[in-house]
Design a protein around this motif. Structure first.
Motif, mmCIF file in Angstrom:
data_model
loop_
_atom_site.group_PDB
_atom_site.id
_atom_site.type_symbol
_atom_site.label_atom_id
_atom_site.label_comp_id
_atom_site.label_asym_id
_atom_site.label_seq_id
_atom_site.Cartn_x
_atom_site.Cartn_y
_atom_site.Cartn_z
ATOM 1 N N GLU A 35 31.325 46.110 41.214
ATOM 2 C CA GLU A 35 32.351 47.017 40.700
ATOM 3 C C GLU A 35 31.760 48.217 39.955
ATOM 4 O OE1 GLU A 35 36.295 48.362 39.883
ATOM 5 O OE2 GLU A 35 35.397 47.119 41.436
ATOM 6 N N SER B 251 31.273 34.313 41.971
ATOM 7 C CA SER B 251 32.323 35.314 42.182
ATOM 8 C C SER B 251 32.388 36.291 41.019
ATOM 9 C CB SER B 251 33.677 34.627 42.373
ATOM 10 O OG SER B 251 33.670 33.819 43.526
ATOM 11 N N THR B 252 32.303 35.792 39.810
ATOM 12 C CA THR B 252 32.353 36.655 38.625
ATOM 13 C C THR B 252 31.189 37.628 38.613
ATOM 14 O OG1 THR B 252 33.466 34.951 37.312
ATOM 15 C CG2 THR B 252 32.381 36.713 36.096
ATOM 16 N N VAL C 289 31.132 40.240 41.738
ATOM 17 C CA VAL C 289 32.145 41.297 41.669
ATOM 18 C C VAL C 289 31.895 42.212 40.474
ATOM 19 C CG1 VAL C 289 34.610 41.737 41.295
ATOM 20 C CG2 VAL C 289 33.878 40.122 43.043
ATOM 21 N N HIS D 28 43.693 40.032 44.522
ATOM 22 C CA HIS D 28 42.646 39.063 44.839
ATOM 23 C C HIS D 28 43.219 37.694 45.215
ATOM 24 C CE1 HIS D 28 38.959 41.339 43.116
ATOM 25 N NE2 HIS D 28 39.786 42.125 43.761
ATOM 26 N N THR E 287 36.554 36.472 40.636
ATOM 27 C CA THR E 287 36.562 37.883 41.042
ATOM 28 C C THR E 287 37.419 38.713 40.096
ATOM 29 O OG1 THR E 287 38.357 37.541 42.654
ATOM 30 C CG2 THR E 287 36.087 37.399 43.479
ATOM 31 N N THR E 288 38.498 38.131 39.605
ATOM 32 C CA THR E 288 39.342 38.848 38.640
ATOM 33 C C THR E 288 38.584 39.061 37.334
ATOM 34 O OG1 THR E 288 41.354 37.958 39.639
ATOM 35 C CG2 THR E 288 41.534 38.803 37.380
ATOM 36 N N VAL F 135 37.499 31.109 42.885
ATOM 37 C CA VAL F 135 37.057 32.407 43.414
ATOM 38 C C VAL F 135 37.947 33.527 42.884
ATOM 39 C CG1 VAL F 135 36.857 33.812 45.516
ATOM 40 C CG2 VAL F 135 35.908 31.510 45.472
ATOM 41 N N THR G 226 35.258 45.009 46.751
ATOM 42 C CA THR G 226 35.498 43.812 45.940
ATOM 43 C C THR G 226 36.634 42.972 46.523
ATOM 44 O OG1 THR G 226 36.772 45.192 44.407
ATOM 45 C CG2 THR G 226 34.507 44.671 43.790
ATOM 46 N N GLN G 227 37.593 43.600 47.194
ATOM 47 C CA GLN G 227 38.645 42.835 47.858
ATOM 48 C C GLN G 227 38.069 42.106 49.074
ATOM 49 O OE1 GLN G 227 41.625 44.745 50.287
ATOM 50 N NE2 GLN G 227 43.225 43.462 49.408
ATOM 51 N N THR H 19 36.129 39.216 47.959
ATOM 52 C CA THR H 19 37.000 38.101 47.581
ATOM 53 C C THR H 19 37.389 37.292 48.808
ATOM 54 O OG1 THR H 19 37.830 39.342 45.678
ATOM 55 C CG2 THR H 19 39.150 37.466 46.407
ATOM 56 N N THR I 128 44.808 43.224 39.854
ATOM 57 C CA THR I 128 43.671 42.484 40.413
ATOM 58 C C THR I 128 44.059 41.052 40.751
ATOM 59 O OG1 THR I 128 42.117 43.862 39.189
ATOM 60 C CG2 THR I 128 41.282 41.770 40.007
#
Length: 192
Positions: free
Chosen positions: A15, A7-8, A11, A49, A140-141, A136, A119-120, A123, A45
Motif C-alpha cells: 500500500e 496478509s497484514t 498489504v 476486501h 488485509t484490512t 485474510v 491490494t484488492q 486479497t 476496505t
C-alpha cells in the motif's frame, strides 16, 4: 494466524505509495477531519476486501488444486512486478463531489479506488492461497489501515521522508517469494 500476519504485512507494504494511499493524503489535505476519513477508509476496505476475499475463496472451489497452484504462483509473481510500478491517482477517484460529507465521500472514493487495485487483487489471491477468509480479510484490512492512517494523520510530511522505492522493493520481494514458493509446492498441505 499465519494468514492474518502475512496478509497484514504484505498489504501494508504494498500500500505504500499506492493510489489509495495517495487518495488518503488528498482527502486529509482537503477535509482535515482525520477521524471521519480513517473510519471511511476502514468501512470501504472491509466491504471491498470481504468481497475480494469471498471471490478468492469461491475460486478455490471451482478450480483444480494443480491449476490453482499455477494461477496463484504466477499471480503472486505478477503482483511483485506490479508493485514496482508507481501509482498515480485518477482525478475521478478523489471524490470531487462532496454531497455525502467527509465520511461518505471517503467511503465511496476509497471503495472505487480499491476496485482492481493491487491490494484488492492480493486479497483475492491470499484468500485463495490460505483458504482462510476472515483472517485474510482482517489482515488485509489491518494492512490498509497501517499504511493509510499515518498518511491521514501526518500527510505530506511523511510522504517526502519515506523510501517508497525501498518499501516497494520489499513488498515485491515478498510477493515473488510467495509466488515461487507456491509454484514449488509450498501449498501442497492446503491442496495446491
Amino acid at each position: 494466524m499465519e494468514a492474518f500476519l502475512i496478509s497484514t504485512g504484505l498489504v501494508a507494504l504494498a500500500e505504500i505509495g499506492d493510489k489509495t494511499q495517495l487518495l488518503a493524503f488528498i482527502l486529509a489535505a482537503r477535509f482535515r477531519r482525520p477521524g471521519a476519513i480513517c473510519l471511511g477508509i476502514l468501512i470501504a476496505t472491509l466491504v471491498n476486501h470481504a468481497c475480494a476475499g469471498a471471490l478468492g475463496s469461491w475460486i478455490t472451489t471451482q478450480v483444480s488444486p494443480q491449476t490453482m497452484r499455477w494461477v496463484l504462483g504466477v499471480g503472486f509473481i505478477a503482483m511483485a512486478i506490479w508493485t514496482l510500478i508507481p501509482d498515480k491517482i485518477d482525478e475521478e477517484e478523489t471524490g470531487k463531489r462532496y454531497r455525502f460529507g467527509v465520511l461518505g465521500t471517503t467511503i465511496v472514493a476509497f471503495f472505487l479506488a480499491e476496485m482492481g487495485d493491487k491490494t484488492q487483487i492480493a486479497t483475492v489471491a491470499l484468500a485463495a492461497r490460505f483458504a482462510d477468509l476472515w483472517p485474510v480479510v482482517a489482515g488485509t484490512t489491518l494492512g490498509m489501515m497501517v499504511a493509510n492512517v499515518p498518511a491521514v494523520l501526518i500527510g505530506d510530511k511523511l510522504a517526502h521522508k519515506m523510501p517508497v522505492r525501498l518499501v516497494h522493493g520489499i513488498a515485491a520481494a515478498i510477493f515473488a517469494v510467495l509466488g515461487a514458493a507456491t509454484l514449488l509446492g509450498a501449498g501442497e498441505s492446503l491442496g495446491f
